[in-house]
Motif scaffolding. Sequence first.
Motif, mmCIF file in Angstrom:
data_model
loop_
_atom_site.group_PDB
_atom_site.id
_atom_site.type_symbol
_atom_site.label_atom_id
_atom_site.label_comp_id
_atom_site.label_asym_id
_atom_site.label_seq_id
_atom_site.Cartn_x
_atom_site.Cartn_y
_atom_site.Cartn_z
ATOM 1 N N LYS A 26 0.959 4.255 -2.726
ATOM 2 C CA LYS A 26 0.729 5.673 -2.399
ATOM 3 C C LYS A 26 1.903 6.535 -2.864
ATOM 4 O O LYS A 26 1.722 7.576 -3.491
ATOM 5 C CB LYS A 26 0.491 5.827 -0.884
ATOM 6 N N GLU A 27 3.124 6.035 -2.616
ATOM 7 C CA GLU A 27 4.314 6.824 -2.990
ATOM 8 C C GLU A 27 4.386 7.028 -4.502
ATOM 9 O O GLU A 27 4.764 8.085 -4.997
ATOM 10 C CB GLU A 27 5.584 6.095 -2.530
ATOM 11 N N GLU A 76 -3.018 4.464 -9.167
ATOM 12 C CA GLU A 76 -4.459 4.649 -8.912
ATOM 13 C C GLU A 76 -5.154 3.338 -8.555
ATOM 14 O O GLU A 76 -6.233 3.337 -7.981
ATOM 15 C CB GLU A 76 -5.142 5.241 -10.155
ATOM 16 N N GLU A 90 -7.719 3.422 1.477
ATOM 17 C CA GLU A 90 -6.721 4.390 1.001
ATOM 18 C C GLU A 90 -7.133 5.032 -0.325
ATOM 19 O O GLU A 90 -6.356 5.765 -0.930
ATOM 20 C CB GLU A 90 -5.355 3.697 0.828
ATOM 21 N N LYS A 108 1.851 6.977 -6.466
ATOM 22 C CA LYS A 108 0.561 7.495 -6.965
ATOM 23 C C LYS A 108 -0.105 6.535 -7.957
ATOM 24 O O LYS A 108 -0.697 6.957 -8.971
ATOM 25 C CB LYS A 108 0.736 8.881 -7.590
ATOM 26 N N CYS A 113 -7.085 -1.227 0.508
ATOM 27 C CA CYS A 113 -7.093 -0.435 -0.735
ATOM 28 C C CYS A 113 -8.286 0.514 -0.717
ATOM 29 O O CYS A 113 -8.150 1.718 -0.971
ATOM 30 C CB CYS A 113 -7.194 -1.357 -1.958
ATOM 31 N N ILE A 155 -7.468 3.531 -3.094
ATOM 32 C CA ILE A 155 -6.789 2.880 -4.231
ATOM 33 C C ILE A 155 -7.758 1.844 -4.790
ATOM 34 O O ILE A 155 -8.314 1.046 -4.030
ATOM 35 C CB ILE A 155 -5.497 2.178 -3.759
ATOM 36 N N ILE A 183 0.856 -1.206 0.000
ATOM 37 C CA ILE A 183 0.000 0.000 0.000
ATOM 38 C C ILE A 183 0.890 1.255 0.000
ATOM 39 O O ILE A 183 0.645 2.227 -0.729
ATOM 40 C CB ILE A 183 -0.918 -0.003 1.242
ATOM 41 N N GLU A 184 1.962 1.190 0.776
ATOM 42 C CA GLU A 184 2.894 2.338 0.889
ATOM 43 C C GLU A 184 3.503 2.645 -0.489
ATOM 44 O O GLU A 184 3.515 3.804 -0.931
ATOM 45 C CB GLU A 184 3.984 1.969 1.899
#
Length: 450
Positions: A71-72, A76, A98, A74, A95, A100, A67-68
């Motif tokens: 996010k880092e 989608e 967050e 970006k 997900c 995602i 997940i990290e």
Amino acid sequence: MFSKILIANRGEIAVRVIRTCKKLGIQTVAVYSEADADSLHVKWADEAYLIGKPRVSESYLNIEKIIEVAKETKAEAIHPGYGLLSENPMFARRCEEEGIVFIGPTADIIASMGSKIESRKTMVEAGVPIVPGISFPLQDVEEAVKTAETIGYPIMLKASAGGGGIGMQIVKNEEELRKSFEGNQKRAASFFGDGAMYLEKYIENPRHIEIQLLADHHGNYVYLWERECSIQRRHQKVIEEAPSPFLDEETRRKMGETAVQAAKHIGYTNAGTIEFLVDEQKNFYFLEMNTRLQVEHPVTEEITGLDLVEEQLRIAAGERLRYTQKDIQRSGHAIEVRIYAEDPKTFFPSPGTITVFQLPEGEHVRNETAVTNGMAVTPFYDPMIAKLITKGENRQEAISRMLQALDHYQIEGIKTNIPMLKEVLSHPEFQAGHTTTHFVNTHLYKSLEK
Ligand code: MV4
């Protein structure tokens, strides 16, 4: 459509998902363990991030790390592939939390279909035929004995959290049931963290036939015909084909419509597969629902002309299905064999370094693999190193093309199950389409460990 997605997987399925992303102009993020630094999915992705040590528990199953990275970078959306976290409701939930997009159904649907008891209950409500039996967890062996009397022996004792035959046992009488109940319950509890057990009538000599489904977020559902997956060894599928040599048009249509009926009832979205047991009289019974893209999806792609990963991405991006049921083609016959790095005599994994790797090529031959010459096959991951798919106008042509392709498959440095595959494909009973789940034990017993 997404501009960037993360593939939370490795091996041939990661490479395959990346191929479709490239076709659609989607940027890709790969995650990899220390053992996969030189792997193909790392090479082919636009970006790649080391997420941990070789053991899956310290890398490919590390939800927060994945997940990290998403996010880092970006990303989608995340494509989970199959196995690993693909049917882990907590991963889908994280997900969702967050923001995602998880390329698959919702976490709630993954959770409910992951419980065999829960999914049986749901199918009864949906009016889908299930294997005769119960849909509640057995409290103890006494309740199991009483319940078995109502069903009638032989029965199948199963773990609700089970899959792949683990925690499952054929029981022929009360004495056997008393002896085996607790052992299976404990095995299920330690293996799945859930010891809930239930009972079904044992279906003699079944076939495993599954229906591929697609469902968008606008209430549209289609079935993409069936796959016959009965040639299994210890609940590991070895050969899959589409269409099934056993089904007639009417049963095929009824199974497809039943699968859509089930998907509608639960509000399913994205790609999914409903597994049925089919008995000798062509009665079909719900077995389980898989909420992920399956290993054997290529045979469906070959007979329908669809790219299932593309369909998954379009659905997850909110698009409507671009076709209705009447548009779904079915032409020709496709067969897939799974190539395992294992000793053909003992079936133990056979890791090592590949010194020769020459794939069969041809117009009707499709290879899905992530190994290359010089690559090490490590003991950390599933020993399946490749899939080989052939297409023909009819089953006989697909089989002969497969046998030819296997003859030209050159792998050295490790042992593989290719000899067994050739034995199955050239067996007269296989060629006659007599492919029940007992095939391997019945016809190949002489050269195989049980
Ligand atoms: C069954 C069965 C017969 N009767 N259930 C369930 C998990 C799957 N991998 C195997 N399962 C079976 N469930 C009842 N009530 C026979 C099998 C089975 C099987 C099914 C499909 C394909 C291969 C199989 C190999 C052994 C047992």
